[in-house]
Design an enzyme around this catalytic site. Structure first.
Site, PDB file in Angstrom:
ATOM      1  N   HIS A 187      -4.074   3.232   4.584  1.00 22.39           N
ATOM      2  CA  HIS A 187      -4.382   4.642   4.821  1.00 22.39           C
ATOM      3  C   HIS A 187      -4.743   4.828   6.290  1.00 22.39           C
ATOM      4  CE1 HIS A 187      -8.057   2.482   3.629  1.00 22.39           C
ATOM      5  NE2 HIS A 187      -8.482   3.009   4.753  1.00 22.39           N
ATOM      6  N   HIS A 190      -3.970   4.978  12.975  1.00 18.14           N
ATOM      7  CA  HIS A 190      -3.049   3.872  12.682  1.00 18.14           C
ATOM      8  C   HIS A 190      -3.200   3.488  11.221  1.00 18.14           C
ATOM      9  CE1 HIS A 190      -6.943   2.046  13.615  1.00 18.14           C
ATOM     10  NE2 HIS A 190      -6.593   1.089  12.766  1.00 18.14           N
TER      11      HIS A 190
END
Length: 196
Positions: free
Chosen positions: A45, A131
């Protein structure tokens, strides 16, 4: 962690289609860094705010702050492509890059950080760098194999997703390692959150 606290973070999910593409590509990349600690596919995630240990009594206030911020922002589109490492010559973390509506995502992250100071959150000093973490170095703290894995993924595109909600997750520790449970899902822009 003490009794009565919950280990929490706020994130956005890459969606099922992107998860599937990432899982397929990671299967081959793992061979380059077999000693690394690879994130389970369901645990991948984009973390916006890591709250850490939060008193359970404050969870409703955290959700209320999230709801307020989420309601002020429209859904946004993110793309996942390429890979890299944190740590320079001593790589510690392998990640997939996030592109698309990154400035809008950064604004959501900033507003969340500011709003959550009212419930005791101390914002991080480092700049927000969205990221998807794929792996962390194992024993010793660095792993040169992570760079080889990053190079193997550098030209990959993992698709895009329309982000329609913020998710408050709890990191739950067990003998098999940590897994993440959704505590609350807050729709962006006042749109109803999709069923999961």
């Amino acid at each position: 962690m003490t009794e009565g606290t919950r280990r929490l973070f706020i994130a956005v999910d890459p969606g099922e289609a992107c998860h599937a593409r990432i899982t397929g590509a990671v299967g081959q990349a793992r061979a380059h860094a077999p000693r690394a600690r690879w994130v389970r596919p369901e645990g991948i995630h984009v973390t916006l705010v890591f709250l850490g240990a939060v008193d359970a009594s404050l969870v409703p206030a955290v959700v209320a702050k999230m709801e307020d911020v989420a309601g002020r922002h429209a859904p946004l589109t993110l793309r996942f492509e390429g890979a890299g490492c944190f740590g320079g010559r001593k790589p510690r973390v392998l990640w997939i890059s996030v592109a698309g509506d990154v400035p809008a995502l950064g604004l959501v992250q900033k507003e969340l950080s500011e709003a959550l100071t009212e419930v005791g959150y101390v914002p991080e000093e480092r700049l927000f760098s969205p990221h998807l973490t794929l792996a962390r170095a194992g024993f010793g703290g660095t792993d040169a194999g992570l760079w080889a894995a990053a190079r193997s993924l550098a030209a990959e595109s993992f698709g895009e997703v329309e982000v329609r909600e913020l998710v408050l997750y709890e990191s739950v520790l067990s003998a098999a390692g940590a897994h993440y449970e959704a505590v609350a899902r807050l729709p962006l822009g006042g749109l109803p959150a999709p069923l999961h």
